[in-house]
Write a protein that holds these residues in place. Structure first.
Motif, short mmCIF file in Angstrom:
data_model
loop_
_atom_site.label_atom_id
_atom_site.label_comp_id
_atom_site.label_asym_id
_atom_site.label_seq_id
_atom_site.Cartn_x
_atom_site.Cartn_y
_atom_site.Cartn_z
N GLY A 58 -10.50 -23.28 -22.88
CA GLY A 58 -11.88 -22.82 -22.88
C GLY A 58 -12.38 -22.24 -24.17
N LYS A 59 -11.49 -22.05 -25.14
CA LYS A 59 -11.93 -21.41 -26.39
C LYS A 59 -13.02 -22.22 -27.07
N PRO A 60 -13.89 -21.60 -27.89
CA PRO A 60 -13.69 -20.34 -28.61
C PRO A 60 -13.73 -19.11 -27.71
N PHE A 61 -12.90 -18.15 -28.04
CA PHE A 61 -12.67 -17.01 -27.19
C PHE A 61 -13.88 -16.08 -27.08
N ASN A 62 -14.75 -16.10 -28.08
CA ASN A 62 -15.93 -15.24 -28.01
C ASN A 62 -16.98 -15.78 -27.04
N LEU A 63 -16.76 -16.98 -26.50
CA LEU A 63 -17.67 -17.58 -25.52
C LEU A 63 -16.91 -17.84 -24.22
N LEU A 64 -16.10 -16.86 -23.81
CA LEU A 64 -15.19 -17.11 -22.70
C LEU A 64 -14.96 -15.84 -21.87
N SER A 65 -14.85 -16.02 -20.57
CA SER A 65 -14.43 -14.96 -19.65
C SER A 65 -13.73 -15.64 -18.48
N ILE A 66 -13.11 -14.83 -17.61
CA ILE A 66 -12.37 -15.39 -16.48
C ILE A 66 -12.49 -14.46 -15.29
N SER A 67 -12.59 -15.02 -14.10
CA SER A 67 -12.71 -14.20 -12.90
C SER A 67 -12.10 -14.92 -11.71
N CYS A 68 -11.82 -14.14 -10.69
CA CYS A 68 -11.39 -14.67 -9.40
C CYS A 68 -12.33 -14.09 -8.35
N VAL A 69 -13.03 -14.93 -7.64
CA VAL A 69 -14.11 -14.51 -6.75
C VAL A 69 -13.82 -14.98 -5.32
N GLY A 70 -14.05 -14.08 -4.36
CA GLY A 70 -13.84 -14.44 -2.96
C GLY A 70 -12.47 -14.09 -2.44
N ILE A 71 -11.82 -13.10 -3.03
CA ILE A 71 -10.48 -12.70 -2.61
C ILE A 71 -10.57 -12.05 -1.23
N ASP A 72 -9.88 -12.63 -0.24
CA ASP A 72 -10.03 -12.14 1.12
C ASP A 72 -8.92 -11.19 1.54
N SER A 73 -8.95 -10.79 2.79
CA SER A 73 -8.04 -9.76 3.28
C SER A 73 -6.60 -10.24 3.40
N LEU A 74 -6.36 -11.54 3.26
CA LEU A 74 -4.99 -12.07 3.33
C LEU A 74 -4.26 -11.97 1.99
N VAL A 75 -4.98 -11.70 0.93
CA VAL A 75 -4.37 -11.61 -0.40
C VAL A 75 -3.86 -10.18 -0.61
N LYS A 76 -2.60 -10.05 -0.95
CA LYS A 76 -2.00 -8.74 -1.14
C LYS A 76 -2.47 -8.12 -2.45
N ASP A 77 -2.52 -6.79 -2.46
CA ASP A 77 -2.92 -6.07 -3.68
C ASP A 77 -2.05 -6.45 -4.86
N GLU A 78 -0.77 -6.69 -4.59
CA GLU A 78 0.15 -7.04 -5.68
C GLU A 78 -0.29 -8.30 -6.39
#
Length: 349
Positions: free
Chosen positions: A313-333
């Motif tokens: 995805g670089k260049p790095f100054n035009l980049l971010s990352i996310s995880c969206v929609g994490i539900d109750s089955l996903v452990k905090d770890e």
């Protein structure tokens, strides 16, 4: 260089860990939502505060909507769809499956006569009078998303069999979206965190449309039917972004690249990041990691995948990352593993 990163949780996660209900009251009662938001930010800090999430002693925020969940429903409900509100899920829009005649008789609603919209206006006025400003985090939805809530899968056939009807419906959805967006802009230039919260760290002042259902159509169909309406949004709001949560954004990116004023694109998990970057070399990309995969992925594999995504995805100054929609089955770890990978990779680039 530090690459921005973020996580957003599904209502089921909030219900389990913060005791917050997402029935209609959350969206219509500003005081209930403010108290819920305080509790949500406390929980974030308790669990993930070392990654910069949440606040130890959060203060009330004058929120319309929320930047802590994704919940597109407003435009469709205004246009006549039934919406079911539930404790552990985002609002569920029930498709009206309008007939040909009903679509052609459809007109732009007079917002001041719609009870839901009157509630939104009352909330905005109340929050402004109490705080002196308002944070508008309602999900802005997307043109085809709204149209499919009204017409259902028949819209996909309309593109081939009844293009006049399709354009009539898409045009109305665009007019409504512009009217609602302009009303929100009376309070704030930052409209899009209800679509994806990462915009607060990246391109906060743009209008971000939700092209979730564009995954279902071809590039030719996008160019023939939808591109002109995305362009109208881009012209209306100046700075524009496209959220594409589908897993093959590459199949329509050659249409997206022609939208003037495009500043931001959200790239769905499993999309071909290298191909998307090739066609959007000067656009900020937010890369989405799959919340489903996050549930079971091992630490080393997760690190390598995120590293590979960032490299593509670089260049790095035009980049971010996310995880969206994490539900109750996903452990905090697992969430901590994701945040740690993002945090530890960022300084290396």
């Amino acid at each position: 260089m530090k690459i921005p990163f973020d996580v957003t949780f599904h209502p089921s996660w909030w219900y389990k860990h913060a005791g917050v209900s997402f029935k209609r009251e959350f969206f219509t009662d500003p005081e209930y939502r403010i108290e819920a938001d305080i509790q949500m930010r406390k929980v974030l800090h308790e669990k993930f505060g070392d990654f910069g999430l949440g606040e130890k002693k959060p203060q009330p925020r004058p929120l319309l909507g929320s930047d802590l969940i994704a919940s597109g429903f407003l435009h469709s409900e205004i246009m006549g769809c039934e919406v079911r509100y539930q404790e552990e899920n985002p609002p569920e829009v029930i498709c009206t499956n309008l007939s040909d005649e009903a679509v052609m008789n459809l007109r732009l609603p007079e917002l001041e006569k719609i009870e839901l919209w009157k509630n939104i206006e009352e909330q905005g006025k109340y929050l402004y009078e109490k705080f002196g400003f308002v944070e508008t985090h309602m999900n802005l939805m997307g043109i085809q998303n709204i149209a499919m809530d009204l017409r259902g899968q028949n819209l996909l056939m309309d593109y081939y069999l009844n293009p006049e009807l399709a354009h009539h419906l898409l045009g109305l959805c665009t007019q409504l979206s512009i009217a609602i967006g302009r009303w929100f802009k009376r309070y704030s230039n930052n409209l899009s965190a209800g679509v994806t919260a990462i915009v607060k760290q990246t391109v906060p002042d743009m209008y971000l449309t939700s092209n979730c259902t564009v995954e279902m159509i071809s590039l030719d169909t996008y160019n023939t039917f939808l591109a002109e309406y995305d362009q109208l949004l881009a012209e209306a709001f100046g700075s524009f972004g496209i959220h594409h949560c589908g897993q093959t954004m590459e199949h329509v990116v050659e249409g997206y690249k022609n939208i003037k004023n495009l500043k931001f694109a959200e790239v769905g998990a499993f999309s071909d990041i290298g191909y998307v970057r090739k066609h959007l070399p000067d656009i900020h990309l937010n890369l989405r990691y799959s919340p489903v995969k996050l549930k079971d992925v091992q630490g080393d594999e997760l690190y390598q995948e995120i590293h590979r995504m960032i490299e593509l995805g670089k260049p790095f100054n035009l980049l971010s990352i996310s995880c969206v929609g994490i539900d109750s089955l996903v452990k905090d770890e697992q969430v901590r593993n994701f945040l740690s990978c993002c945090k530890n990779i960022s300084p290396l680039v």
